[in-house]
Design a protein around this motif. Sequence first.
Motif, PDB file in Angstrom:
ATOM      1  N   PHE A   1      -6.729   8.515  -4.265  1.00  0.00           N
ATOM      2  CA  PHE A   1      -6.730   7.053  -4.180  1.00  0.00           C
ATOM      3  C   PHE A   1      -5.303   6.532  -4.269  1.00  0.00           C
ATOM      4  CE2 PHE A   1      -6.409   3.047  -6.508  1.00  0.00           C
ATOM      5  CZ  PHE A   1      -7.070   2.194  -5.638  1.00  0.00           C
ATOM      6  N   TYR A   2      -4.562   7.035  -5.240  1.00  0.00           N
ATOM      7  CA  TYR A   2      -3.183   6.567  -5.422  1.00  0.00           C
ATOM      8  C   TYR A   2      -2.293   6.978  -4.248  1.00  0.00           C
ATOM      9  CZ  TYR A   2      -4.300   4.954 -10.083  1.00  0.00           C
ATOM     10  OH  TYR A   2      -4.831   4.262 -11.132  1.00  0.00           O
ATOM     11  N   GLN A   3      -2.532   8.137  -3.681  1.00  0.00           N
ATOM     12  CA  GLN A   3      -1.779   8.557  -2.494  1.00  0.00           C
ATOM     13  C   GLN A   3      -2.063   7.612  -1.329  1.00  0.00           C
ATOM     14  OE1 GLN A   3      -2.980  12.608  -1.893  1.00  0.00           O
ATOM     15  NE2 GLN A   3      -1.637  13.394  -3.502  1.00  0.00           N
ATOM     16  N   SER A   4      -3.306   7.189  -1.206  1.00  0.00           N
ATOM     17  CA  SER A   4      -3.675   6.257  -0.134  1.00  0.00           C
ATOM     18  C   SER A   4      -2.983   4.915  -0.307  1.00  0.00           C
ATOM     19  CB  SER A   4      -5.196   6.045  -0.103  1.00  0.00           C
ATOM     20  OG  SER A   4      -5.851   7.233   0.241  1.00  0.00           O
ATOM     21  N   VAL A   5      -2.853   4.458  -1.546  1.00  0.00           N
ATOM     22  CA  VAL A   5      -2.164   3.205  -1.815  1.00  0.00           C
ATOM     23  C   VAL A   5      -0.711   3.300  -1.348  1.00  0.00           C
ATOM     24  CG1 VAL A   5      -1.336   1.648  -3.626  1.00  0.00           C
ATOM     25  CG2 VAL A   5      -3.679   2.536  -3.720  1.00  0.00           C
ATOM     26  N   VAL A   6      -0.051   4.402  -1.682  1.00  0.00           N
ATOM     27  CA  VAL A   6       1.346   4.585  -1.285  1.00  0.00           C
ATOM     28  C   VAL A   6       1.459   4.682   0.235  1.00  0.00           C
ATOM     29  CG1 VAL A   6       3.342   6.135  -1.412  1.00  0.00           C
ATOM     30  CG2 VAL A   6       2.004   5.661  -3.469  1.00  0.00           C
ATOM     31  N   ARG A   7       0.564   5.425   0.841  1.00  0.00           N
ATOM     32  CA  ARG A   7       0.619   5.581   2.307  1.00  0.00           C
ATOM     33  C   ARG A   7       0.337   4.278   3.035  1.00  0.00           C
ATOM     34  NH1 ARG A   7      -2.768  11.058   2.124  1.00  0.00           N
ATOM     35  NH2 ARG A   7      -1.047  12.502   1.742  1.00  0.00           N
ATOM     36  N   ALA A   8      -0.427   3.405   2.417  1.00  0.00           N
ATOM     37  CA  ALA A   8      -0.768   2.125   3.050  1.00  0.00           C
ATOM     38  C   ALA A   8       0.306   1.058   2.831  1.00  0.00           C
ATOM     39  CB  ALA A   8      -2.109   1.624   2.515  1.00  0.00           C
ATOM     40  N   ALA A   9       1.305   1.337   2.032  1.00  0.00           N
ATOM     41  CA  ALA A   9       2.351   0.348   1.719  1.00  0.00           C
ATOM     42  C   ALA A   9       2.983  -0.276   2.964  1.00  0.00           C
ATOM     43  CB  ALA A   9       3.418   0.962   0.824  1.00  0.00           C
ATOM     44  N   PRO A  10       3.255   0.492   4.028  1.00  0.00           N
ATOM     45  CA  PRO A  10       3.859  -0.141   5.214  1.00  0.00           C
ATOM     46  C   PRO A  10       2.987  -1.227   5.850  1.00  0.00           C
ATOM     47  CG  PRO A  10       4.130   2.227   5.330  1.00  0.00           C
ATOM     48  CD  PRO A  10       3.200   1.940   4.168  1.00  0.00           C
ATOM     49  N   MET A  11       1.712  -1.218   5.556  1.00  0.00           N
ATOM     50  CA  MET A  11       0.821  -2.209   6.158  1.00  0.00           C
ATOM     51  C   MET A  11       1.087  -3.609   5.640  1.00  0.00           C
ATOM     52  SD  MET A  11      -2.699  -0.048   6.391  1.00  0.00           S
ATOM     53  CE  MET A  11      -3.558  -1.355   7.227  1.00  0.00           C
ATOM     54  N   HIS A  12       1.871  -3.755   4.576  1.00  0.00           N
ATOM     55  CA  HIS A  12       2.148  -5.096   4.072  1.00  0.00           C
ATOM     56  C   HIS A  12       2.884  -5.928   5.118  1.00  0.00           C
ATOM     57  CE1 HIS A  12       6.320  -3.877   3.497  1.00  0.00           C
ATOM     58  NE2 HIS A  12       6.609  -5.138   3.317  1.00  0.00           N
TER      59      HIS A  12
ATOM     60  N   SER B   1      -5.729  10.705   8.818  1.00  0.00           N
ATOM     61  CA  SER B   1      -4.297  10.967   9.016  1.00  0.00           C
ATOM     62  C   SER B   1      -3.739  10.142  10.171  1.00  0.00           C
ATOM     63  CB  SER B   1      -4.054  12.452   9.288  1.00  0.00           C
ATOM     64  OG  SER B   1      -4.401  13.219   8.165  1.00  0.00           O
ATOM     65  N   LEU B   2      -4.483  10.042  11.251  1.00  0.00           N
ATOM     66  CA  LEU B   2      -4.033   9.256  12.396  1.00  0.00           C
ATOM     67  C   LEU B   2      -3.920   7.768  12.056  1.00  0.00           C
ATOM     68  CD1 LEU B   2      -6.017  11.002  15.268  1.00  0.00           C
ATOM     69  CD2 LEU B   2      -3.556  11.114  14.835  1.00  0.00           C
ATOM     70  N   ILE B   3      -4.851   7.269  11.264  1.00  0.00           N
ATOM     71  CA  ILE B   3      -4.797   5.863  10.847  1.00  0.00           C
ATOM     72  C   ILE B   3      -3.543   5.619  10.017  1.00  0.00           C
ATOM     73  CG2 ILE B   3      -5.877   4.135   9.322  1.00  0.00           C
ATOM     74  CD1 ILE B   3      -8.603   5.275  10.319  1.00  0.00           C
ATOM     75  N   LEU B   4      -3.234   6.528   9.096  1.00  0.00           N
ATOM     76  CA  LEU B   4      -2.041   6.377   8.271  1.00  0.00           C
ATOM     77  C   LEU B   4      -0.765   6.443   9.104  1.00  0.00           C
ATOM     78  CD1 LEU B   4      -3.036   8.482   5.151  1.00  0.00           C
ATOM     79  CD2 LEU B   4      -2.951   5.992   5.353  1.00  0.00           C
ATOM     80  N   ILE B   5      -0.731   7.338  10.067  1.00  0.00           N
ATOM     81  CA  ILE B   5       0.437   7.446  10.955  1.00  0.00           C
ATOM     82  C   ILE B   5       0.584   6.162  11.763  1.00  0.00           C
ATOM     83  CG2 ILE B   5       1.343   8.623  13.008  1.00  0.00           C
ATOM     84  CD1 ILE B   5       0.066  11.219  11.817  1.00  0.00           C
ATOM     85  N   PHE B   6      -0.520   5.675  12.296  1.00  0.00           N
ATOM     86  CA  PHE B   6      -0.489   4.436  13.083  1.00  0.00           C
ATOM     87  C   PHE B   6       0.001   3.266  12.233  1.00  0.00           C
ATOM     88  CE2 PHE B   6      -2.657   0.503  14.347  1.00  0.00           C
ATOM     89  CZ  PHE B   6      -2.104   0.344  15.612  1.00  0.00           C
ATOM     90  N   ALA B   7      -0.497   3.150  11.015  1.00  0.00           N
ATOM     91  CA  ALA B   7      -0.087   2.050  10.138  1.00  0.00           C
ATOM     92  C   ALA B   7       1.408   2.121   9.851  1.00  0.00           C
ATOM     93  CB  ALA B   7      -0.878   2.097   8.837  1.00  0.00           C
ATOM     94  N   ASN B   8       1.905   3.312   9.622  1.00  0.00           N
ATOM     95  CA  ASN B   8       3.329   3.488   9.342  1.00  0.00           C
ATOM     96  C   ASN B   8       4.182   3.116  10.564  1.00  0.00           C
ATOM     97  OD1 ASN B   8       5.389   4.201   7.511  1.00  0.00           O
ATOM     98  ND2 ASN B   8       5.629   6.150   8.555  1.00  0.00           N
ATOM     99  N   ILE B   9       3.782   3.591  11.722  1.00  0.00           N
ATOM    100  CA  ILE B   9       4.521   3.285  12.956  1.00  0.00           C
ATOM    101  C   ILE B   9       4.476   1.792  13.244  1.00  0.00           C
ATOM    102  CG2 ILE B   9       4.492   3.571  15.472  1.00  0.00           C
ATOM    103  CD1 ILE B   9       3.637   6.501  14.946  1.00  0.00           C
ATOM    104  N   LEU B  10       3.320   1.178  13.072  1.00  0.00           N
ATOM    105  CA  LEU B  10       3.194  -0.254  13.308  1.00  0.00           C
ATOM    106  C   LEU B  10       4.101  -1.043  12.360  1.00  0.00           C
ATOM    107  CD1 LEU B  10       1.765  -2.315  15.051  1.00  0.00           C
ATOM    108  CD2 LEU B  10      -0.113  -2.308  13.428  1.00  0.00           C
ATOM    109  N   GLY B  11       4.139  -0.643  11.103  1.00  0.00           N
ATOM    110  CA  GLY B  11       5.027  -1.297  10.150  1.00  0.00           C
ATOM    111  C   GLY B  11       6.484  -1.161  10.546  1.00  0.00           C
ATOM    112  N   ILE B  12       6.872   0.012  11.010  1.00  0.00           N
ATOM    113  CA  ILE B  12       8.252   0.235  11.449  1.00  0.00           C
ATOM    114  C   ILE B  12       8.570  -0.613  12.679  1.00  0.00           C
ATOM    115  CG2 ILE B  12       9.823   1.956  12.449  1.00  0.00           C
ATOM    116  CD1 ILE B  12       8.411   4.014  10.565  1.00  0.00           C
ATOM    117  N   LEU B  13       7.652  -0.671  13.636  1.00  0.00           N
ATOM    118  CA  LEU B  13       7.870  -1.480  14.840  1.00  0.00           C
ATOM    119  C   LEU B  13       8.029  -2.955  14.489  1.00  0.00           C
ATOM    120  CD1 LEU B  13       5.370   0.147  17.353  1.00  0.00           C
ATOM    121  CD2 LEU B  13       7.865   0.175  17.468  1.00  0.00           C
ATOM    122  N   ILE B  14       7.182  -3.438  13.607  1.00  0.00           N
ATOM    123  CA  ILE B  14       7.253  -4.842  13.227  1.00  0.00           C
ATOM    124  C   ILE B  14       8.562  -5.120  12.498  1.00  0.00           C
ATOM    125  CG2 ILE B  14       6.224  -6.632  11.772  1.00  0.00           C
ATOM    126  CD1 ILE B  14       3.504  -5.203  12.392  1.00  0.00           C
TER     127      ILE B  14
END
Length: 89
Positions: free
Chosen positions: A67-78, A16-29
């Motif tokens: 798996f599919y939920q993880s794909v959606v949650r990882a979308a901001p990492m693009h 959960s923390l990794i997903l939150i971090f990825a989302n925040i990082l995507g927003i910051l970028i």
Amino acid sequence: MKFSRKETVKISIIYSLILIFANILGILISSTIESPGGHIKRTSECVRIFVNKLKNTEQYKKYSDSFYQSVVRAAPMHYLGKIAVEMPF
């Protein structure tokens, strides 16, 4: 591999923390780049629509909902690729 209840809880928290971090990082970028607001949310929604179509096809039914939920949650990492791109300002 089988994990104890305590290990499973810890793994879940870390995930959960990794997903939150990825989302925040995507927003910051995305906030450092001149683009319309809400890009991260729109991208995640597009990925969600794509995943919903994909998981109903014969070839991709075999993957789990998590798996599919993880794909959606990882979308901001693009957006992470933008880190190395020189900013125009």
